[in-house]
Scaffold this motif. Sequence first.
Motif, PDB file in Angstrom:
ATOM      1  N   ARG A 218       0.837  -1.210   0.000  1.00 11.31           N
ATOM      2  CA  ARG A 218       0.000   0.000   0.000  1.00 11.31           C
ATOM      3  C   ARG A 218       0.868   1.255   0.000  1.00 11.31           C
ATOM      4  NH1 ARG A 218      -3.296  -3.233   3.395  1.00 11.31           N
ATOM      5  NH2 ARG A 218      -2.344  -2.386   5.290  1.00 11.31           N
ATOM      6  N   LEU A 219       2.017   1.172   0.667  1.00  7.54           N
ATOM      7  CA  LEU A 219       2.930   2.315   0.719  1.00  7.54           C
ATOM      8  C   LEU A 219       3.711   2.490  -0.579  1.00  7.54           C
ATOM      9  CD1 LEU A 219       4.393   1.768   4.315  1.00  7.54           C
ATOM     10  CD2 LEU A 219       2.710   3.483   3.633  1.00  7.54           C
ATOM     11  N   ALA A 220       4.043   1.367  -1.242  1.00  6.42           N
ATOM     12  CA  ALA A 220       4.870   1.422  -2.462  1.00  6.42           C
ATOM     13  C   ALA A 220       4.314   0.438  -3.484  1.00  6.42           C
ATOM     14  CB  ALA A 220       6.320   1.104  -2.124  1.00  6.42           C
ATOM     15  N   PRO A 221       3.183   0.772  -4.105  1.00  9.52           N
ATOM     16  CA  PRO A 221       2.496  -0.186  -4.988  1.00  9.52           C
ATOM     17  C   PRO A 221       3.236  -0.541  -6.267  1.00  9.52           C
ATOM     18  CG  PRO A 221       1.443   1.967  -5.079  1.00  9.52           C
ATOM     19  CD  PRO A 221       2.436   2.037  -3.963  1.00  9.52           C
ATOM     20  N   ASP A 222       4.267   0.227  -6.613  1.00 10.46           N
ATOM     21  CA  ASP A 222       4.994  -0.055  -7.850  1.00 10.46           C
ATOM     22  C   ASP A 222       6.419  -0.548  -7.624  1.00 10.46           C
ATOM     23  OD1 ASP A 222       2.832   0.785  -9.521  1.00 10.46           O
ATOM     24  OD2 ASP A 222       3.353   2.865  -9.099  1.00 10.46           O
ATOM     25  N   ASP A 223       6.795  -0.760  -6.385  1.00  6.57           N
ATOM     26  CA  ASP A 223       8.152  -1.206  -6.065  1.00  6.57           C
ATOM     27  C   ASP A 223       8.267  -2.705  -6.334  1.00  6.57           C
ATOM     28  OD1 ASP A 223      10.484  -2.171  -4.739  1.00  6.57           O
ATOM     29  OD2 ASP A 223      10.461  -0.431  -3.417  1.00  6.57           O
ATOM     30  N   PRO A 224       9.108  -3.122  -7.293  1.00  7.38           N
ATOM     31  CA  PRO A 224       9.168  -4.549  -7.628  1.00  7.38           C
ATOM     32  C   PRO A 224       9.660  -5.435  -6.493  1.00  7.38           C
ATOM     33  CG  PRO A 224      10.886  -3.329  -8.788  1.00  7.38           C
ATOM     34  CD  PRO A 224       9.986  -2.323  -8.157  1.00  7.38           C
ATOM     35  N   VAL A 225      10.535  -4.900  -5.633  1.00  6.33           N
ATOM     36  CA  VAL A 225      11.006  -5.686  -4.486  1.00  6.33           C
ATOM     37  C   VAL A 225       9.850  -5.958  -3.532  1.00  6.33           C
ATOM     38  CG1 VAL A 225      12.546  -5.704  -2.493  1.00  6.33           C
ATOM     39  CG2 VAL A 225      13.366  -4.840  -4.688  1.00  6.33           C
ATOM     40  N   VAL A 226       9.063  -4.936  -3.273  1.00  3.84           N
ATOM     41  CA  VAL A 226       7.899  -5.077  -2.403  1.00  3.84           C
ATOM     42  C   VAL A 226       6.880  -6.030  -3.022  1.00  3.84           C
ATOM     43  CG1 VAL A 226       5.916  -3.825  -1.451  1.00  3.84           C
ATOM     44  CG2 VAL A 226       8.214  -2.846  -1.301  1.00  3.84           C
ATOM     45  N   LEU A 227       6.669  -5.919  -4.319  1.00  2.00           N
ATOM     46  CA  LEU A 227       5.704  -6.784  -5.004  1.00  2.00           C
ATOM     47  C   LEU A 227       6.162  -8.244  -4.990  1.00  2.00           C
ATOM     48  CD1 LEU A 227       4.817  -4.516  -8.054  1.00  2.00           C
ATOM     49  CD2 LEU A 227       3.380  -5.020  -6.071  1.00  2.00           C
ATOM     50  N   ASP A 228       7.468  -8.473  -5.122  1.00  2.00           N
ATOM     51  CA  ASP A 228       7.975  -9.840  -5.039  1.00  2.00           C
ATOM     52  C   ASP A 228       7.733 -10.414  -3.650  1.00  2.00           C
ATOM     53  OD1 ASP A 228       9.407 -12.207  -5.873  1.00  2.00           O
ATOM     54  OD2 ASP A 228      11.139 -11.442  -4.774  1.00  2.00           O
ATOM     55  N   THR A 229       8.002  -9.614  -2.621  1.00  2.00           N
ATOM     56  CA  THR A 229       7.756 -10.075  -1.255  1.00  2.00           C
ATOM     57  C   THR A 229       6.273 -10.378  -1.049  1.00  2.00           C
ATOM     58  OG1 THR A 229       9.617  -8.810  -0.377  1.00  2.00           O
ATOM     59  CG2 THR A 229       7.925  -9.465   1.189  1.00  2.00           C
ATOM     60  N   LEU A 230       5.410  -9.494  -1.540  1.00  2.00           N
ATOM     61  CA  LEU A 230       3.971  -9.721  -1.414  1.00  2.00           C
ATOM     62  C   LEU A 230       3.569 -11.026  -2.091  1.00  2.00           C
ATOM     63  CD1 LEU A 230       1.088  -8.900  -0.691  1.00  2.00           C
ATOM     64  CD2 LEU A 230       1.046  -7.490  -2.775  1.00  2.00           C
ATOM     65  N   GLY A 231       4.083 -11.243  -3.298  1.00  2.00           N
ATOM     66  CA  GLY A 231       3.749 -12.464  -4.013  1.00  2.00           C
ATOM     67  C   GLY A 231       4.222 -13.711  -3.294  1.00  2.00           C
TER      68      GLY A 231
END
Length: 308
Positions: A218-231
């Motif tokens: 929610r804080l960084a919706p386009d950060d690929p590192v964050v998205l990988d962790t979410l996935g």
Amino acid sequence: LEEADAVLQELLVLDPGNLNVTERLALLRRTQGDWPAAAALCREILAERPDFDQMRLNLAYALLQLEDRAGAREIYRELTVRDPENAQAWGLYGWLLSEDDEHPAALAALERAVAVAPQDASLHLDLGRARERAGDEDGALADYGRALALDAGLAGAASGRALLLSHAGRERVAVEVLRVGLAARPDDLDLLNNLAWILANADLDPGEAYVHARHAARLAPDDPVVLDTLGWAAIRSGRCEEAIAPLAKAFRETNDPEVRAHHGVALAEAGRVEEGVAHVREALRERPDLRAVPEVRTWSGTEEEGSP
């Protein structure tokens, strides 16, 4: 800002030698991101007041924005000579030396900074980062610990210490370090992402990992590192369908084989087996070590062995 700019310009026309106005204009140019003008104004002030050390620091910062690292380094070095008790100058000089992989000189500068200002947690953090870059992980752990003893909520120190502990196989201790940091900084992106990653990757608590990963996203919706962790947290917590979209976006942004493997696992476990297995196999061609991940190994079988 435009009105302030006009007023300051008018004042300089009326009183061209007014250094107070020139200083305010230099700060305004910094706020505007006009780094060439900011640097020129800093130099103009220093020509009249060569003992104005804060303005030298401002000039060095402007030079860094202009990618003149050598110029900034020289200013920091000069400041340490002019004032050997200037902890800020020693710290900034050491930080640049560390980034340039001049490790012995960097450590010497940062150790001097810490000696001058031993209660400054940020200097202990910078020294820890420099030790880590130099390959001294035990020393870095100790420095991160000293920084946290001075400021338990210092996010950089908490993340740095936790990641080193995690790499050493001490994931549970790493998690506790991050939880303490997060209690003080509940919206810190690195703390959230690192805690989510360790909880999911070490399979300690994928459900909690997913909660923190969602917060980070929610804080960084386009950060690929964050998205990988979410996935990855979604996969480990049994939400494979939800993992597909963030991992697909992260892979498009990075083309990273580990992210590709995660994406493949999400697809395969969500029922898109052929597509998922193809991603996993391609990732393994680039990074054979990813076979150590159980889900990757599961979905990497040859066609003769059949899909799981």
